[in-house]
Design a protein around this motif. Structure first.
Motif, PDB file in Angstrom:
ATOM      1  N   SER A  43      13.046  53.484  22.913  1.00  0.00           N
ATOM      2  CA  SER A  43      13.223  52.124  22.382  1.00  0.00           C
ATOM      3  C   SER A  43      13.744  52.172  20.951  1.00  0.00           C
ATOM      4  O   SER A  43      14.579  51.351  20.550  1.00  0.00           O
ATOM      5  CB  SER A  43      11.903  51.355  22.423  1.00  0.00           C
ATOM      6  N   LEU A  44      13.246  53.130  20.173  1.00  0.00           N
ATOM      7  CA  LEU A  44      13.704  53.296  18.801  1.00  0.00           C
ATOM      8  C   LEU A  44      15.183  53.691  18.781  1.00  0.00           C
ATOM      9  O   LEU A  44      15.948  53.206  17.940  1.00  0.00           O
ATOM     10  CB  LEU A  44      12.835  54.348  18.107  1.00  0.00           C
ATOM     11  N   CYS A  45      15.591  54.527  19.724  1.00  0.00           N
ATOM     12  CA  CYS A  45      17.013  54.898  19.831  1.00  0.00           C
ATOM     13  C   CYS A  45      17.880  53.668  20.099  1.00  0.00           C
ATOM     14  O   CYS A  45      18.991  53.561  19.558  1.00  0.00           O
ATOM     15  CB  CYS A  45      17.225  55.928  20.928  1.00  0.00           C
ATOM     16  N   ASN A  46      17.392  52.731  20.920  1.00  0.00           N
ATOM     17  CA  ASN A  46      18.154  51.503  21.202  1.00  0.00           C
ATOM     18  C   ASN A  46      18.460  50.739  19.921  1.00  0.00           C
ATOM     19  O   ASN A  46      19.473  50.047  19.838  1.00  0.00           O
ATOM     20  CB  ASN A  46      17.383  50.585  22.156  1.00  0.00           C
ATOM     21  N   ILE A  47      17.581  50.837  18.941  1.00  0.00           N
ATOM     22  CA  ILE A  47      17.764  50.141  17.672  1.00  0.00           C
ATOM     23  C   ILE A  47      18.588  50.991  16.706  1.00  0.00           C
ATOM     24  O   ILE A  47      19.638  50.574  16.217  1.00  0.00           O
ATOM     25  CB  ILE A  47      16.394  49.815  17.030  1.00  0.00           C
ATOM     26  N   LEU A  48      18.105  52.198  16.436  1.00  0.00           N
ATOM     27  CA  LEU A  48      18.673  53.021  15.365  1.00  0.00           C
ATOM     28  C   LEU A  48      19.992  53.699  15.737  1.00  0.00           C
ATOM     29  O   LEU A  48      20.679  54.221  14.862  1.00  0.00           O
ATOM     30  CB  LEU A  48      17.653  54.085  14.939  1.00  0.00           C
TER      31      LEU A  48
ATOM     32  N   ASP B  30      22.439  52.017  17.418  1.00  0.00           N
ATOM     33  CA  ASP B  30      23.417  50.952  17.622  1.00  0.00           C
ATOM     34  C   ASP B  30      24.199  50.768  16.321  1.00  0.00           C
ATOM     35  O   ASP B  30      23.620  50.439  15.283  1.00  0.00           O
ATOM     36  CB  ASP B  30      22.699  49.660  18.017  1.00  0.00           C
ATOM     37  N   GLU B  31      25.500  50.998  16.386  1.00  0.00           N
ATOM     38  CA  GLU B  31      26.355  50.935  15.181  1.00  0.00           C
ATOM     39  C   GLU B  31      26.239  49.589  14.469  1.00  0.00           C
ATOM     40  O   GLU B  31      26.130  49.543  13.253  1.00  0.00           O
ATOM     41  CB  GLU B  31      27.824  51.191  15.539  1.00  0.00           C
ATOM     42  N   GLU B  32      26.289  48.490  15.227  1.00  0.00           N
ATOM     43  CA  GLU B  32      26.273  47.168  14.599  1.00  0.00           C
ATOM     44  C   GLU B  32      24.914  46.893  13.950  1.00  0.00           C
ATOM     45  O   GLU B  32      24.841  46.361  12.842  1.00  0.00           O
ATOM     46  CB  GLU B  32      26.596  46.090  15.634  1.00  0.00           C
ATOM     47  N   THR B  33      23.842  47.269  14.621  1.00  0.00           N
ATOM     48  CA  THR B  33      22.508  47.078  14.061  1.00  0.00           C
ATOM     49  C   THR B  33      22.339  47.866  12.773  1.00  0.00           C
ATOM     50  O   THR B  33      21.717  47.396  11.826  1.00  0.00           O
ATOM     51  CB  THR B  33      21.431  47.520  15.079  1.00  0.00           C
ATOM     52  N   MET B  34      22.934  49.061  12.728  1.00  0.00           N
ATOM     53  CA  MET B  34      22.710  49.983  11.617  1.00  0.00           C
ATOM     54  C   MET B  34      23.781  49.925  10.525  1.00  0.00           C
ATOM     55  O   MET B  34      23.868  50.829   9.701  1.00  0.00           O
ATOM     56  CB  MET B  34      22.592  51.405  12.169  1.00  0.00           C
ATOM     57  N   TYR B  35      24.572  48.849  10.488  1.00  0.00           N
ATOM     58  CA  TYR B  35      25.643  48.781   9.487  1.00  0.00           C
ATOM     59  C   TYR B  35      25.106  48.879   8.066  1.00  0.00           C
ATOM     60  O   TYR B  35      25.750  49.447   7.194  1.00  0.00           O
ATOM     61  CB  TYR B  35      26.493  47.519   9.668  1.00  0.00           C
ATOM     62  N   ALA B  36      23.917  48.339   7.815  1.00  0.00           N
ATOM     63  CA  ALA B  36      23.364  48.385   6.459  1.00  0.00           C
ATOM     64  C   ALA B  36      22.924  49.795   6.076  1.00  0.00           C
ATOM     65  O   ALA B  36      22.654  50.071   4.912  1.00  0.00           O
ATOM     66  CB  ALA B  36      22.192  47.407   6.326  1.00  0.00           C
ATOM     67  N   TYR B  37      22.853  50.694   7.058  1.00  0.00           N
ATOM     68  CA  TYR B  37      22.503  52.097   6.822  1.00  0.00           C
ATOM     69  C   TYR B  37      23.739  53.000   6.929  1.00  0.00           C
ATOM     70  O   TYR B  37      23.605  54.212   7.049  1.00  0.00           O
ATOM     71  CB  TYR B  37      21.442  52.556   7.834  1.00  0.00           C
ATOM     72  N   GLU B  38      24.924  52.400   6.938  1.00  0.00           N
ATOM     73  CA  GLU B  38      26.180  53.150   7.053  1.00  0.00           C
ATOM     74  C   GLU B  38      26.285  53.908   8.368  1.00  0.00           C
ATOM     75  O   GLU B  38      26.753  55.031   8.412  1.00  0.00           O
ATOM     76  CB  GLU B  38      26.371  54.111   5.866  1.00  0.00           C
ATOM     77  N   GLY B  39      25.817  53.289   9.440  1.00  0.00           N
ATOM     78  CA  GLY B  39      26.069  53.850  10.754  1.00  0.00           C
ATOM     79  C   GLY B  39      24.828  54.254  11.529  1.00  0.00           C
ATOM     80  O   GLY B  39      23.724  54.330  10.995  1.00  0.00           O
ATOM     81  N   ALA B  40      25.066  54.482  12.800  1.00  0.00           N
ATOM     82  CA  ALA B  40      24.006  54.829  13.744  1.00  0.00           C
ATOM     83  C   ALA B  40      23.408  56.196  13.426  1.00  0.00           C
ATOM     84  O   ALA B  40      24.050  57.055  12.827  1.00  0.00           O
ATOM     85  CB  ALA B  40      24.556  54.821  15.163  1.00  0.00           C
ATOM     86  N   PHE B  41      22.161  56.391  13.842  1.00  0.00           N
ATOM     87  CA  PHE B  41      21.443  57.640  13.643  1.00  0.00           C
ATOM     88  C   PHE B  41      21.654  58.588  14.816  1.00  0.00           C
ATOM     89  O   PHE B  41      21.852  58.152  15.949  1.00  0.00           O
ATOM     90  CB  PHE B  41      19.939  57.372  13.512  1.00  0.00           C
ATOM     91  N   THR B  42      21.556  59.869  14.535  1.00  0.00           N
ATOM     92  CA  THR B  42      21.539  60.890  15.583  1.00  0.00           C
ATOM     93  C   THR B  42      20.136  60.944  16.180  1.00  0.00           C
ATOM     94  O   THR B  42      19.185  60.377  15.617  1.00  0.00           O
ATOM     95  CB  THR B  42      21.870  62.276  15.002  1.00  0.00           C
TER      96      THR B  42
END
Length: 173
Positions: free
Chosen positions: A24-29, A31-43
Protein backbone atom coordinates in the motif's frame (compact mmCIF):
# COMPACT_ATOMS: atom_id res chain seq x y z
CA UNK A 1 -9.08 -3.08 13.44
CA UNK A 2 -6.59 -4.45 15.93
CA UNK A 3 -4.77 -3.01 18.88
CA UNK A 4 -2.61 -0.48 17.04
CA UNK A 5 -5.41 1.99 16.25
CA UNK A 6 -4.24 5.40 17.43
CA UNK A 7 -7.05 7.63 16.19
CA UNK A 8 -10.52 7.23 14.79
CA UNK A 9 -12.46 9.82 12.79
CA UNK A 10 -15.84 9.67 11.12
CA UNK A 11 -14.54 7.77 8.08
CA UNK A 12 -11.01 6.71 9.02
CA UNK A 13 -8.81 4.74 11.35
CA UNK A 14 -5.19 5.76 11.90
CA UNK A 15 -2.86 3.03 13.10
CA UNK A 16 0.82 2.18 13.20
CA UNK A 17 2.18 0.87 9.92
CA UNK A 18 3.58 -2.65 9.75
CA UNK A 19 5.65 -4.47 7.17
CA UNK A 20 2.36 -5.76 5.72
CA UNK A 21 1.63 -2.18 4.60
CA UNK A 22 4.60 -2.16 2.19
CA UNK A 23 2.47 -2.76 -0.97
CA UNK A 24 0.00 0.00 0.00
CA UNK A 25 2.89 2.33 0.78
CA UNK A 26 4.36 1.58 -2.66
CA UNK A 27 1.03 2.66 -4.24
CA UNK A 28 1.61 6.08 -2.68
CA UNK A 29 5.37 6.60 -2.71
CA UNK A 30 5.97 5.10 -6.17
CA UNK A 31 3.41 7.27 -7.96
CA UNK A 32 5.21 10.04 -9.89
CA UNK A 33 2.33 12.52 -9.66
CA UNK A 34 1.79 11.94 -5.94
CA UNK A 35 5.51 12.35 -5.26
CA UNK A 36 6.15 15.51 -7.30
CA UNK A 37 6.91 17.48 -4.13
CA UNK A 38 9.68 14.93 -3.40
CA UNK A 39 11.16 15.21 -6.92
CA UNK A 40 9.85 11.88 -8.08
CA UNK A 41 8.75 8.40 -7.15
CA UNK A 42 10.66 6.23 -4.68
CA UNK A 43 12.42 2.96 -5.40
CA UNK A 44 11.50 -0.19 -3.45
CA UNK A 45 14.48 0.35 -1.16
CA UNK A 46 13.48 3.99 -0.52
CA UNK A 47 9.94 2.87 0.35
CA UNK A 48 11.38 0.32 2.78
CA UNK A 49 13.61 3.00 4.36
CA UNK A 50 10.54 5.24 4.73
CA UNK A 51 8.58 2.45 6.42
CA UNK A 52 11.51 1.57 8.69
CA UNK A 53 11.88 5.25 9.65
CA UNK A 54 8.21 5.44 10.69
CA UNK A 55 8.50 2.28 12.77
CA UNK A 56 11.64 3.66 14.45
CA UNK A 57 9.73 6.87 15.23
CA UNK A 58 6.98 4.85 16.94
CA UNK A 59 9.66 3.36 19.20
CA UNK A 60 11.51 6.62 19.87
CA UNK A 61 8.67 9.14 20.14
CA UNK A 62 5.49 7.07 20.41
CA UNK A 63 4.28 8.62 17.15
CA UNK A 64 5.14 8.90 13.46
CA UNK A 65 3.24 8.79 10.20
CA UNK A 66 0.38 6.36 10.65
CA UNK A 67 -1.51 4.27 8.09
CA UNK A 68 -4.83 5.87 7.17
CA UNK A 69 -7.46 3.17 6.75
CA UNK A 70 -10.93 3.59 5.26
CA UNK A 71 -13.48 2.31 7.77
CA UNK A 72 -15.87 1.10 5.10
CA UNK A 73 -13.46 -1.34 3.42
CA UNK A 74 -10.30 -1.59 5.55
CA UNK A 75 -8.08 -0.28 2.72
CA UNK A 76 -4.97 1.80 3.45
CA UNK A 77 -5.40 4.98 1.40
CA UNK A 78 -2.64 7.13 2.81
CA UNK A 79 -0.53 8.11 5.75
CA UNK A 80 -0.91 10.92 8.22
CA UNK A 81 0.64 11.56 11.58
CA UNK A 82 3.12 13.47 13.66
CA UNK A 83 6.88 13.64 13.25
CA UNK A 84 9.74 15.69 14.61
CA UNK A 85 11.24 17.57 11.66
CA UNK A 86 14.28 19.82 11.29
CA UNK A 87 13.38 23.45 10.64
CA UNK A 88 16.25 25.91 10.47
CA UNK A 89 18.07 25.52 13.81
CA UNK A 90 15.44 23.52 15.69
CA UNK A 91 13.22 20.45 15.62
CA UNK A 92 9.48 21.07 15.30
CA UNK A 93 6.41 18.87 15.67
CA UNK A 94 4.78 18.43 12.29
CA UNK A 95 1.48 17.07 11.05
CA UNK A 96 2.34 15.33 7.79
CA UNK A 97 0.08 13.68 5.24
CA UNK A 98 0.44 11.86 1.94
CA UNK A 99 -2.42 10.05 0.22
CA UNK A 100 -2.95 7.75 -2.73
CA UNK A 101 -3.89 9.93 -5.69
CA UNK A 102 -7.21 8.10 -6.26
CA UNK A 103 -8.32 9.38 -2.84
CA UNK A 104 -7.41 13.03 -3.31
CA UNK A 105 -10.08 15.78 -3.08
CA UNK A 106 -12.40 13.77 -0.83
CA UNK A 107 -11.52 15.47 2.47
CA UNK A 108 -9.55 12.52 3.88
CA UNK A 109 -6.31 14.47 4.35
CA UNK A 110 -8.09 17.27 6.20
CA UNK A 111 -10.05 14.82 8.35
CA UNK A 112 -6.90 12.91 9.32
CA UNK A 113 -4.75 16.04 9.77
CA UNK A 114 -7.30 17.63 12.13
CA UNK A 115 -7.34 14.46 14.25
CA UNK A 116 -3.52 14.48 14.39
CA UNK A 117 -3.48 18.16 15.41
CA UNK A 118 -5.92 17.39 18.23
CA UNK A 119 -3.78 14.42 19.29
CA UNK A 120 -0.72 16.71 19.44
CA UNK A 121 -2.56 19.15 21.72
CA UNK A 122 -4.54 16.70 23.87
CA UNK A 123 -2.19 13.72 24.21
CA UNK A 124 1.27 15.19 23.64
CA UNK A 125 0.41 18.53 25.28
CA UNK A 126 2.15 20.37 22.43
CA UNK A 127 2.00 24.16 22.53
CA UNK A 128 2.02 24.32 18.74
CA UNK A 129 2.13 22.10 15.70
CA UNK A 130 3.06 22.84 12.12
CA UNK A 131 2.95 21.49 8.58
CA UNK A 132 6.03 22.03 6.41
CA UNK A 133 4.95 22.24 2.78
CA UNK A 134 6.78 22.83 -0.48
CA UNK A 135 5.86 26.16 -2.07
CA UNK A 136 4.47 24.44 -5.18
CA UNK A 137 2.20 22.03 -3.24
CA UNK A 138 -1.01 24.07 -3.15
CA UNK A 139 -3.25 21.08 -2.31
CA UNK A 140 -1.32 20.38 0.91
CA UNK A 141 -1.29 24.10 1.69
CA UNK A 142 -5.10 24.11 1.49
CA UNK A 143 -5.23 21.18 3.94
CA UNK A 144 -3.03 23.13 6.37
CA UNK A 145 -5.32 26.17 6.15
CA UNK A 146 -8.40 23.98 6.73
CA UNK A 147 -6.52 22.62 9.77
CA UNK A 148 -6.42 26.14 11.24
CA UNK A 149 -2.80 26.87 10.30
CA UNK A 150 -1.23 30.00 8.87
CA UNK A 151 2.17 30.57 7.25
CA UNK A 152 4.73 31.61 9.85
CA UNK A 153 8.00 31.46 7.90
CA UNK A 154 9.86 30.01 4.92
CA UNK A 155 13.05 28.03 4.40
CA UNK A 156 14.74 26.43 1.43
CA UNK A 157 15.46 22.73 1.91
CA UNK A 158 17.91 20.84 -0.25
CA UNK A 159 16.66 17.39 -1.28
CA UNK A 160 17.69 15.11 -4.14
CA UNK A 161 19.99 17.86 -5.41
CA UNK A 162 17.20 20.42 -5.71
CA UNK A 163 16.59 23.66 -3.79
CA UNK A 164 13.00 23.45 -2.55
CA UNK A 165 11.40 26.49 -0.90
CA UNK A 166 9.04 25.41 1.90
CA UNK A 167 6.43 27.20 3.98
CA UNK A 168 5.90 26.39 7.64
CA UNK A 169 2.23 26.58 8.54
CA UNK A 170 1.64 26.78 12.31
CA UNK A 171 -1.28 26.56 14.71
CA UNK A 172 -1.02 27.16 18.46
CA UNK A 173 -3.08 25.63 21.18
Amino acid sequence: MGQNVILETERLYLREMTQDDFPSLCNILQDEETMYAYEGAFTDSEVQEWLDRQRARYQKWGFGLWAVILKDNGKMIGQCGLTMQPWKEEEVLEVGYLFERTHWHKGYATEAAKACKQYAFDVLQAKDVCSIIRDTNTASQHVAVRNGMTIEDTWTKHYRGVDMPHYRYVVRR
